[in-house]
Design an enzyme around this catalytic site. Structure first.
Site, PDB file in Angstrom:
ATOM      1  N   ASP A  27      36.567  31.867  38.955  1.00  0.00           N
ATOM      2  CA  ASP A  27      37.476  32.411  39.970  1.00  0.00           C
ATOM      3  C   ASP A  27      38.915  32.191  39.504  1.00  0.00           C
ATOM      4  OD1 ASP A  27      37.306  32.642  43.484  1.00  0.00           O
ATOM      5  OD2 ASP A  27      39.189  32.537  42.368  1.00  0.00           O
ATOM      6  N   ASP A 121      38.460  38.943  41.747  1.00  0.00           N
ATOM      7  CA  ASP A 121      38.811  37.841  40.840  1.00  0.00           C
ATOM      8  C   ASP A 121      37.718  36.800  40.654  1.00  0.00           C
ATOM      9  OD1 ASP A 121      38.994  36.260  43.161  1.00  0.00           O
ATOM     10  OD2 ASP A 121      40.650  35.115  42.305  1.00  0.00           O
ATOM     11  N   GLU A 122      36.477  37.134  41.024  1.00  0.00           N
ATOM     12  CA  GLU A 122      35.433  36.122  40.802  1.00  0.00           C
ATOM     13  C   GLU A 122      34.115  36.747  40.390  1.00  0.00           C
ATOM     14  OE1 GLU A 122      33.974  34.026  44.337  1.00  0.00           O
ATOM     15  OE2 GLU A 122      34.951  35.552  45.564  1.00  0.00           O
TER      16      GLU A 122
END
Ligand code: TTP
Ligand code: MG
Length: 419
Positions: A27, A121-122
């Site tokens: 992340d 974003d992960e």
């Protein structure tokens, strides 16, 4: 869970036992804000907030320096300014974030084909098959972090564990810019002292119900008799909580490429014969299919619906789209067309489903003329708000009149997971 400002950060070094910890959760740290700082190195070390500066909007994200003042995602901007008057506020630039996201995801794709992208974003990676090529899981995590830093200038945090749930918990604890291993044999010791809200699905009413039984930390969950737990939160929840509390989470890392179709369906509490209610439900389901497709970076080339009547007779219908799409509005148009052709008027419907099929990779709207640009922008904004406030946060206007008693029922996505 714990504060998101990094004060309780925990990290591992290379002596940690990573032998069974082949699932990585990655992340990016303060993602949108970190991207902005690449353009504005002069702001490094200062509190920076990303969000529209007008007082009625909310904080999209903030640097860890701003979080130290209590600023956090989804907080009203007016409040954030009060807490941290010195913060620099920058408006979001989503195109830029999408480009960085794609760059980071492609680094992951080079490490293993088993990447499950969760949000901008992960992602989860299963590196069990990458060990021969790249070494121990810990070394793979270190290499990934190093590559992300060198190639994008961004930092990320990595959690390594034997299950998805634990890997995600670990990356959260390692933030910012850290790596944390949960050795498989230490799973129980790792979980025992955590507050119950660390468990996936615990919040709000579940948390209250558990607290009223005196359950505050994860180990308490294993100490109470199962019957009491079941009485407090129901069978399904009790079972899952017990499993999570023992570190059991059988969900595999699923890559978007393995998914041949993406669908959602709903079984109603009571059968419905009102066509306008059913068409509104189709909009809701189409909307969720569109969101799933966008998240996975995929387009549907065809749409199918499933209709089950009160007598359990079931029919499915499929239609190709003129152009592959990940826009809820387009999926809904096709779904309603299919529904109007197939539905037997007057008959009560028990279950309704919408599915995107013939999936292909790609983003829509790369052509010169993009008739769906406005819809997609609107729906992408909804995606952001949903990440922020949860699923119920935003619905198309025509769904606003929809109440739980009208259509309440059981919803299913393919992943069996809140999406
Ligand atoms: P997160 O990973 O939740 O947050 P973050 O990367 O900013 O910070 P960290 O992971 O270090 O705690 O979300 C990733 C991006 O998604 C975030 O930078 C901005 C966007 N986002 C929203 O648009 N709305 C939100 O409510 C949240 C939480 C994030
Ligand atoms: Mg992040």
């Amino acid at each position: 869970m714990s504060r998101q400002d990094g004060r309780e950060r925990r990290v591992s070094d290379s002596t940690a036992d990573d032998s069974g910890a082949t699932i990585l959760h990655v992340d990016l740290d303060a993602f949108f804000a970190s991207v902005e700082l690449l353009d504005r190195p002069d702001l490094k070390g200062r509190p920076v907030i990303v969000g529209n500066p007008d007082g009625r909007s909310v904080v999209t994200t903030a640097t860890y320096e701003a979080r130290a003042y209590g600023v956090g995602s989804a907080m009203p901007m007016a409040r954030a300014r009060q807490l941290c008057p010195s913060a620099v506020i920058l408006p979001p630039r989503h195109d830029l974030y999408r480009r960085f996201s794609a760059q980071v995801m492609s680094i992951m794709d080079e490490i293993t084909p088993v990447v499950e992208r969760l949000s901008i974003d992960e992602a989860f990676l299963d590196v069990a098959g990458s060990r021969r090529l790249f070494g121990r899981p810990f070394d793979i995590g270190v290499m990934l972090r190093e590559r992300v830093r060198q190639e994008t200038g961004l930092t990320c945090s990595v959690g390594l564990a034997g299950t998805k749930f634990l890997a995600k918990l670990a990356s959260g604890m390692a933030k910012p810019d850290g790596i944390l291993v949960v050795p498989v044999e230490q799973t129980q010791a790792f979980l025992a002292p955590l507050p119950i809200r660390a468990l996936w699905g615990v919040g709000g009413r579940t948390e209250q119900a558990l607290t009223s039984l005196g359950i505050r930390v994860v180990s308490d969950l294993l100490d109470v008799p199962y019957a009491a737990l079941r009485k407090a939160v129901g069978e399904a929840h009790a079972h899952r909580l017990r499993e999570l509390a023992q570190g059991i989470d059988p969900r595999p890392v699923v890559t978007a490429r393995e998914e041949k179709s993406v669908g959602h369906e709903e079984t109603f509490h009571r059968d419905i014969d009102d066509v306008s209610v059913l068409e509104r439900e189709l909009l809701h389901l189409s909307d969720r299919v569109g969101a799933r497709l966008r998240r996975a970076g995929r387009l549907a080339g065809a749409v199918s619906i499933k209709l089950r009547y009160a007598d359990f007779s079931t029919l499915t219908r499929t239609r190709r789209l003129v152009e592959p799409s990940n826009v809820g509005r387009r999926i809904h148009e096709a779904a309603v067309g299919l529904f109007r052709d197939a539905h037997r008027p007057g008959q009560a419907v028990r279950l309704l489903g919408v599915r995107g099929e013939s999936l292909s990779d790609g983003e829509q709207g790369l052509g010169l003329w993009d008739p769906d640009a406005e819809w997609r922008d609107a729906e992408t904004t909804v995606d952001d708000v949903r990440t922020r406030f949860g699923l119920g946060a935003m619905r198309p206007a025509s769904l606003l009149g929809r109440t739980a008693t009208q259509v309440g029922g059981t919803r299913h996505g393919d992943e069996g997971e809140a999406t």
